[in-house]
Design a protein around this motif. Structure first.
Motif, PDB file in Angstrom:
ATOM      1  N   LYS A  63      37.170 -18.395 -37.162  1.00 54.89           N
ATOM      2  CA  LYS A  63      38.437 -19.109 -37.128  1.00 54.89           C
ATOM      3  C   LYS A  63      38.221 -20.618 -37.016  1.00 54.89           C
ATOM      4  CE  LYS A  63      42.818 -19.301 -34.532  1.00 54.89           C
ATOM      5  NZ  LYS A  63      42.755 -20.728 -34.144  1.00 54.89           N
ATOM      6  N   ALA A  64      37.332 -21.026 -36.095  1.00 51.89           N
ATOM      7  CA  ALA A  64      37.079 -22.455 -35.902  1.00 51.89           C
ATOM      8  C   ALA A  64      36.383 -23.061 -37.116  1.00 51.89           C
ATOM      9  CB  ALA A  64      36.234 -22.670 -34.646  1.00 51.89           C
ATOM     10  N   LEU A  65      35.552 -22.278 -37.788  1.00 50.79           N
ATOM     11  CA  LEU A  65      34.924 -22.765 -39.019  1.00 50.79           C
ATOM     12  C   LEU A  65      35.986 -23.037 -40.078  1.00 50.79           C
ATOM     13  CD1 LEU A  65      32.546 -23.404 -40.867  1.00 50.79           C
ATOM     14  CD2 LEU A  65      32.321 -20.938 -41.318  1.00 50.79           C
ATOM     15  N   GLY A  66      36.961 -22.151 -40.187  1.00 47.51           N
ATOM     16  CA  GLY A  66      38.039 -22.371 -41.145  1.00 47.51           C
ATOM     17  C   GLY A  66      38.803 -23.659 -40.865  1.00 47.51           C
ATOM     18  N   GLU A  67      39.013 -23.948 -39.599  1.00 46.38           N
ATOM     19  CA  GLU A  67      39.688 -25.185 -39.218  1.00 46.38           C
ATOM     20  C   GLU A  67      38.848 -26.407 -39.587  1.00 46.38           C
ATOM     21  OE1 GLU A  67      41.858 -23.182 -35.282  1.00 46.38           O
ATOM     22  OE2 GLU A  67      40.157 -24.563 -35.057  1.00 46.38           O
ATOM     23  N   ALA A  68      37.535 -26.331 -39.327  1.00 44.89           N
ATOM     24  CA  ALA A  68      36.651 -27.456 -39.635  1.00 44.89           C
ATOM     25  C   ALA A  68      36.557 -27.684 -41.141  1.00 44.89           C
ATOM     26  CB  ALA A  68      35.256 -27.202 -39.054  1.00 44.89           C
ATOM     27  N   VAL A  69      36.471 -26.603 -41.885  1.00 42.81           N
ATOM     28  CA  VAL A  69      36.395 -26.688 -43.343  1.00 42.81           C
ATOM     29  C   VAL A  69      37.633 -27.371 -43.904  1.00 42.81           C
ATOM     30  CG1 VAL A  69      36.608 -25.246 -45.414  1.00 42.81           C
ATOM     31  CG2 VAL A  69      34.791 -24.784 -43.745  1.00 42.81           C
TER      32      VAL A  69
END
Length: 233
Positions: A63-69
């Protein structure tokens, strides 16, 4: 079986330059369905730990990777997760922590299989390479175990194949991995062990060596061998 919606599928690009094959796992930016039930690895890894690890910790990294991306404008259709890791120094700490967490955990789930009475062992060319580079399977197992046992704080133990096709054992802190351009240990990862406390504390408490020794009984060597073959194409 536990799982979440699969993400985009795309060809994984090698981060090691011309002549290096992509990883066999084809790991994406999205959390993939767990390849077995939460209870499948018992008694080595209990169902409660497996469920919490996958559905809470693993899901949080995705989830946090999606936000960073999204925040940093990464085109996931044209940039593989592997190639992003190879240039991770260009991105934020949030990207580094969560891209590593996503990649490491997706690889970790696939590296395990339900235990059998006889256990599993490497074979064929992988076994021959282990014997060549570590002198024996027992010496490799001891070195890998020490890498996980002696990793200060949280992190991972790894078996990697280097650019010159040598097998090397080492460890990385936090959610770093050998694909990252910031990592002291570099190579194509073949096997990774999570030694964060959330991976073992409910069953093994502070006995990390006991967790590691038991974990060898669930290593999916057929998957490791596929990664080894891909790295040598």
């Amino acid at each position: 079986m536990a799982g979440v919606a699969t993400g985009l599928s795309f060809t994984v690009l090698s981060s090691f330059g011309k002549g290096y094959a992509p990883l066999a796992d084809n790991i994406t930016y999205k959390q993939q369905p767990l390849p077995y039930d939460y209870k499948a690895l018992e008694p080595i890894i209990d169902a409660t730990t497996m469920e919490l690890h996958y559905s809470k910790h693993g899901a949080a990294y995705a989830k946090a990777l999606g936000e960073a991306v999204q925040a940093e404008g990464v085109n996931t259709a044209s940039t593989s997760l592997e190639s992003l890791l190879g240039n991770i120094s260009k991105y934020s700490t949030k990207m580094r922590n969560n891209a590593g967490g996503q990649f490491n955990h997706e690889m970790f789930w696939k590296s395990m299989v339900a235990p059998t009475s006889a256990g599993t062992k490497p074979s064929g060319k992988l076994l021959a390479a282990i014997q060549k580079d570590f002198n024996s399977l027992e010496a490799f197992t001891a070195q890998f175990t020490d890498a996980g046992k002696n990793r200060f704080g949280s992190g991972w133990a790894w078996l990697v194949v280097t650019k010159d096709h040598k097998l090397v054992v080492g460890s990385t802190p936090n959610q770093d991995n050998p694909l990252m351009d910031v990592s002291d240990l570099k190579g194509t990862p073949l096997l990774g062990l999570d030694v964060w406390e959330h991976a073992y504390y409910l069953k093994y408490q502070n006995r990390r060596p006991d967790y590691i020794n038991a974990w060898w009984n669930v290593v999916n060597w057929s998957v490791v061998e596929e990664r080894f073959k891909a790295a040598h194409k």
